[in-house]
Design a protein around this motif. Structure first.
Motif, mmCIF file in Angstrom:
data_model
loop_
_atom_site.group_PDB
_atom_site.id
_atom_site.type_symbol
_atom_site.label_atom_id
_atom_site.label_comp_id
_atom_site.label_asym_id
_atom_site.label_seq_id
_atom_site.Cartn_x
_atom_site.Cartn_y
_atom_site.Cartn_z
ATOM 1 N N PRO A 75 -23.607 -11.582 -1.164
ATOM 2 C CA PRO A 75 -22.260 -12.443 -1.047
ATOM 3 C C PRO A 75 -20.705 -11.571 -0.891
ATOM 4 N N VAL A 76 -21.096 -10.696 -0.643
ATOM 5 C CA VAL A 76 -20.059 -10.205 0.248
ATOM 6 C C VAL A 76 -19.374 -10.480 1.487
ATOM 7 N N GLN A 77 -18.476 -11.255 1.969
ATOM 8 C CA GLN A 77 -17.775 -11.269 2.636
ATOM 9 C C GLN A 77 -18.406 -12.234 3.377
ATOM 10 N N HIS A 78 -18.470 -13.546 2.613
ATOM 11 C CA HIS A 78 -19.636 -14.712 3.134
ATOM 12 C C HIS A 78 -19.122 -15.726 3.844
ATOM 13 N N ASP A 79 -17.618 -15.216 4.640
ATOM 14 C CA ASP A 79 -16.829 -15.656 5.466
ATOM 15 C C ASP A 79 -17.289 -15.436 6.550
ATOM 16 N N ARG A 80 -18.050 -14.223 6.757
ATOM 17 C CA ARG A 80 -18.083 -13.388 8.137
ATOM 18 C C ARG A 80 -19.643 -13.136 9.243
ATOM 19 N N GLY A 81 -19.447 -14.161 9.654
ATOM 20 C CA GLY A 81 -21.277 -13.290 10.413
ATOM 21 C C GLY A 81 -21.867 -11.682 10.911
ATOM 22 N N PHE A 82 -23.160 -12.138 10.606
ATOM 23 C CA PHE A 82 -23.909 -10.652 11.044
ATOM 24 C C PHE A 82 -24.677 -11.238 12.344
ATOM 25 N N VAL A 83 -24.829 -11.031 13.316
ATOM 26 C CA VAL A 83 -25.936 -11.113 13.863
ATOM 27 C C VAL A 83 -27.145 -9.392 14.258
ATOM 28 N N LEU A 84 -28.072 -10.424 13.623
ATOM 29 C CA LEU A 84 -28.730 -8.992 13.618
ATOM 30 C C LEU A 84 -29.562 -9.764 14.905
ATOM 31 N N HIS A 85 -29.906 -8.574 15.610
ATOM 32 C CA HIS A 85 -30.669 -8.944 17.209
ATOM 33 C C HIS A 85 -31.361 -7.729 17.662
ATOM 34 N N THR A 86 -32.394 -8.236 18.712
ATOM 35 C CA THR A 86 -32.920 -7.331 19.037
ATOM 36 C C THR A 86 -31.874 -6.513 20.253
ATOM 37 N N ALA A 87 -32.185 -4.895 20.824
ATOM 38 C CA ALA A 87 -31.004 -4.427 21.411
ATOM 39 C C ALA A 87 -31.196 -5.308 22.620
ATOM 40 N N LYS A 88 -29.383 -5.294 23.071
ATOM 41 C CA LYS A 88 -29.036 -5.981 23.644
ATOM 42 C C LYS A 88 -27.279 -5.691 23.711
ATOM 43 N N GLU A 89 -27.014 -4.698 24.736
ATOM 44 C CA GLU A 89 -25.966 -3.865 24.439
ATOM 45 C C GLU A 89 -24.764 -4.848 25.315
ATOM 46 N N GLY A 90 -23.335 -4.645 25.172
ATOM 47 C CA GLY A 90 -22.455 -5.143 25.958
ATOM 48 C C GLY A 90 -21.784 -6.289 24.768
ATOM 49 N N TYR A 91 -21.968 -5.980 23.610
ATOM 50 C CA TYR A 91 -20.966 -6.828 22.610
ATOM 51 C C TYR A 91 -20.048 -6.054 22.014
ATOM 52 N N ALA A 92 -18.516 -6.446 21.266
ATOM 53 C CA ALA A 92 -17.351 -5.485 21.458
ATOM 54 C C ALA A 92 -17.763 -4.601 19.814
ATOM 55 N N SER A 94 -21.260 -3.844 18.048
ATOM 56 C CA SER A 94 -22.017 -3.612 17.585
ATOM 57 C C SER A 94 -22.709 -2.292 17.025
ATOM 58 N N MET A 95 -23.738 -2.043 16.356
ATOM 59 C CA MET A 95 -24.107 -0.659 15.488
ATOM 60 C C MET A 95 -25.698 -0.832 16.049
ATOM 61 N N ARG A 96 -25.987 -0.174 16.819
ATOM 62 C CA ARG A 96 -27.324 0.531 16.932
ATOM 63 C C ARG A 96 -27.916 0.357 15.477
ATOM 64 N N LEU A 97 -29.004 0.325 14.862
ATOM 65 C CA LEU A 97 -29.843 0.258 14.102
ATOM 66 C C LEU A 97 -30.903 1.562 14.294
ATOM 67 N N ASN A 98 -31.387 0.815 15.469
ATOM 68 C CA ASN A 98 -32.964 1.848 15.809
ATOM 69 C C ASN A 98 -33.250 1.778 17.488
ATOM 70 N N ASP A 99 -34.329 1.721 18.416
ATOM 71 C CA ASP A 99 -34.303 1.722 19.389
ATOM 72 C C ASP A 99 -34.096 0.306 19.554
ATOM 73 N N SER A 100 -34.795 -0.612 18.865
ATOM 74 C CA SER A 100 -35.069 -2.058 19.488
ATOM 75 C C SER A 100 -34.400 -3.109 18.224
ATOM 76 N N LEU A 101 -33.212 -2.456 17.584
ATOM 77 C CA LEU A 101 -32.551 -3.432 16.566
ATOM 78 C C LEU A 101 -30.988 -3.292 16.622
ATOM 79 N N MET A 102 -30.140 -4.426 16.840
ATOM 80 C CA MET A 102 -28.542 -4.147 16.716
ATOM 81 C C MET A 102 -28.270 -5.336 15.835
ATOM 82 N N VAL A 103 -26.844 -4.501 15.546
ATOM 83 C CA VAL A 103 -26.206 -5.496 14.325
ATOM 84 C C VAL A 103 -24.745 -5.633 15.097
ATOM 85 N N THR A 104 -24.585 -6.647 14.874
ATOM 86 C CA THR A 104 -23.186 -7.258 15.865
ATOM 87 C C THR A 104 -22.528 -7.978 14.954
#
Length: 185
Positions: A75-92, A94-104
């Motif tokens: 319900p917080v900032q429901h107009d803002r996008g969050f992409v939970l994804h397998t690790a891939k560097e290079g986005y402006a 991103s936060m690394r969550l663990n070895d294989s997962l990031m949120v951008t």
């Protein structure tokens, strides 16, 4: 304080708030100031292609990613996008969550989602769930949530409808065994 980062919160049957009923939330961050998570199993009636079109981002209509449902991440900032994804560097942004997962959260990832440059697997969510300091711990004490370590297979490889039952099964519980009563020794 025990951190629940990289864990799932599984909504108990007593949690009947429509935003969280039968939800599974991935906890991205949890510290003394509070917690932030993304609900991974509440699809909206919006597909990735619809969102990209609305943002005037070109996309590959043949890509299976274009037909994926966008989730109501919370319900917080429901107009803002969050992409939970397998690790891939290079986005402006991103936060690394663990070895294989990031949120951008930066828009640049949206240009890749239906291309060969996309992360291997992803969930696109609008909004997030947030808890102030001590709030999540109190909700857990009040028997609103079960906690288990996160599992990428549940995040990415199951249908949205299968995630809640599969998450409860990971700890050997069948949904009919859950009760609204809290027990404290």
């Amino acid at each position: 304080m025990q951190s629940f980062q990289n864990h799932f919160l599984i909504a108990m049957p007593s949690l009947d708030d429509p935003l969280f009923k039968r939800s599974v939330a991935y906890i991205c961050e949890h510290n003394d100031e509070g917690a932030m998570g993304i609900v991974i199993n509440h699809p909206l009636d919006v597909k990735v292609a619809d969102l990209l079109q609305q943002l005037q981002i070109e996309y590959n209509t043949e890509s299976p990613a274009a037909t994926a449902h966008v989730c109501a991440g919370g319900p917080v900032q429901h107009d803002r996008g969050f992409v939970l994804h397998t690790a891939k560097e290079g986005y402006a942004s991103s936060m690394r969550l663990n070895d294989s997962l990031m949120v951008t959260t930066s828009k640049d990832i949206l240009f890749d989602l239906t291309t060969a440059q996309a992360p291997e697997k992803f969930i696109l969510a609008l909004g997030y769930a947030g808890w102030t300091a001590g709030q999540l711990e109190q909700e857990i004490a009040d028997n609103a949530w079960l906690i288990i370590p996160a599992d990428s297979d549940i995040i990415f490889d199951l249908t949205h409808a299968e995630k809640w039952q599969s998450a409860t099964a990971k700890i050997g519980i069948k949904p009919w065994q859950l009760t609204n009563e809290a027990g404290h020794a």
